[in-house]
Write an enzyme that holds these catalytic residues in place. Structure first.
Site, PDB file in Angstrom:
ATOM      1  N   ASP A  68      12.046  16.027   6.588  1.00 20.66           N
ATOM      2  CA  ASP A  68      11.538  14.967   5.331  1.00 20.66           C
ATOM      3  C   ASP A  68       9.747  15.399   5.158  1.00 20.66           C
ATOM      4  OD1 ASP A  68      11.157  14.199   2.810  1.00 20.66           O
ATOM      5  OD2 ASP A  68      11.189  12.424   2.631  1.00 20.66           O
ATOM      6  N   ILE A  89       0.720  -1.764  -0.130  1.00 24.52           N
ATOM      7  CA  ILE A  89       0.232  -0.141  -0.006  1.00 24.52           C
ATOM      8  C   ILE A  89       0.919   1.273   0.310  1.00 24.52           C
ATOM      9  CG2 ILE A  89      -2.122  -1.400   1.022  1.00 24.52           C
ATOM     10  CD1 ILE A  89      -0.951  -0.338   3.622  1.00 24.52           C
ATOM     11  N   GLY A  90       2.463   1.215  -0.087  1.00 28.54           N
ATOM     12  CA  GLY A  90       2.953   2.180   0.133  1.00 28.54           C
ATOM     13  C   GLY A  90       4.294   1.750   0.210  1.00 28.54           C
ATOM     14  N   VAL A 137       5.485  -0.892   2.259  1.00 30.03           N
ATOM     15  CA  VAL A 137       4.198  -1.085   3.196  1.00 30.03           C
ATOM     16  C   VAL A 137       2.886  -1.915   3.392  1.00 30.03           C
ATOM     17  CG1 VAL A 137       3.013   0.582   4.337  1.00 30.03           C
ATOM     18  CG2 VAL A 137       5.655   1.606   4.141  1.00 30.03           C
ATOM     19  N   GLY A 149       9.239   3.714  -0.311  1.00 29.15           N
ATOM     20  CA  GLY A 149       9.577   4.715   0.373  1.00 29.15           C
ATOM     21  C   GLY A 149      11.319   4.250   0.031  1.00 29.15           C
ATOM     22  N   LYS A 207       5.619  -2.382   8.153  1.00 33.65           N
ATOM     23  CA  LYS A 207       6.748  -1.850   7.583  1.00 33.65           C
ATOM     24  C   LYS A 207       7.825  -2.819   6.954  1.00 33.65           C
ATOM     25  CE  LYS A 207       8.146   2.436   6.983  1.00 33.65           C
ATOM     26  NZ  LYS A 207       8.661   4.115   7.133  1.00 33.65           N
TER      27      LYS A 207
END
Length: 265
Positions: A127, A13-14, A21, A16, A36
């Site tokens: 960030d 779902i994500g 994630v 980096g 994560k």
């Protein structure tokens, strides 16, 4: 921190720079979590997610900080289980949509409250951007600040400096939202989180920023210099033209702060 057993649900779902994630389920209580996952062998002395888990543990107790449930470091991966959240602020702004000032004020005030909390504990996020501002799953009007992977303690004294022209120099943060100090190789502190927040607010109002980074067209080294020059050439007043002056004032104010100075939240 306790370790627990989870089921991972794909697809991700994500993601980096260091991790992906997934939605997960706590096998003990059935709770849905964000999980994560980062590749990391046991010989690594400073695992990335372990660092983030320790920062989050320190920051618990503020409504804008997501809950943390567990951390584990296995032979090839490390895992961090935390509160499952909804959409990010960037998801609410597709294709350069302009966001109403009232909504932007709510985002800024909630983020500012979170920054006051983390700064007073001696931490700088480093960030701040739309993608790291998430809506609570239970109440989409509530903002949560995520991704403390590159957060650091800040210190007294003079800021350390690196020459941006040095071979291999990589700016801290995300190009569009980073402060001028980040571009100049100056160590980041509370003022830089505030400057990034001002960039976020102006982008939400305008629908874009004039230095929009296009990674598919420009090598990062060239882009860093071009974005840096554009940020210097655009005044706070020009960026905030047509909107309440408080937004441009936030950018001007953030750039006026000293390295060791906490903002007037």
């Amino acid at each position: 921190m306790p370790t627990m057993e989870y089921t991972i649900h794909k697809p991700e779902i994500g993601k980096g720079g260091f991790s992906r994630v997934f939605r997960g389920t706590d096998m003990g209580c059935g709770r849905a979590v964000a999980l994560k996952k980062s590749r990391c062998s046991l010989v690594i002395k400073k695992p990335h997610l372990r660092h983030e888990s320790r920062i989050l543990q320190l920051l618990q107790s503020h409504p804008a900080i997501p809950a943390i449930y567990g951390y584990a470091h296995l032979p090839h991966f490390e895992y961090l289980a935390m509160e499952l959240l909804g959409e990010s602020v960037s998801d609410l702004q597709p294709d350069g949509t302009k966001i109403a000032p009232k909504t932007v004020v709510s985002v800024v005030l909630q983020t500012m409250s979170a920054l006051q909390h983390i700064h007073k504990l001696g931490i700088v996020h480093r960030d701040i951007k739309q993608g790291n501002l998430m809506c609570s799953l239970n109440d989409p009007s509530r903002i949560k600040l995520i991704d403390f992977g590159i957060s650091r303690m800040f210190y007294e004294g003079e800021p350390k400096r690196r020459d941006p022209a040095t071979k291999g120099y990589k700016m801290v943060g995300t190009l569009d939202w980073a402060s001028l100090n980040a571009h100049d190789g100056i160590a980041l502190s509370a003022r830089d989180d505030f400057e990034s927040l001002a960039h976020v607010a102006l982008d939400l109002l305008r629908g874009d920023l004039p230095w929009g980074y296009r990674p598919w067209l420009e090598p990062r080294r060239i882009a860093q210099e071009e974005v840096r020059a554009s940020k210097r050439s655009h005044t706070a007043e020009s960026l905030g033209a047509g909107f309440p002056p408080e937004f441009s004032s936030l950018l001007t104010y953030s750039r006026s702060l000293r390295f060791n100075q906490l903002p007037d939240y």
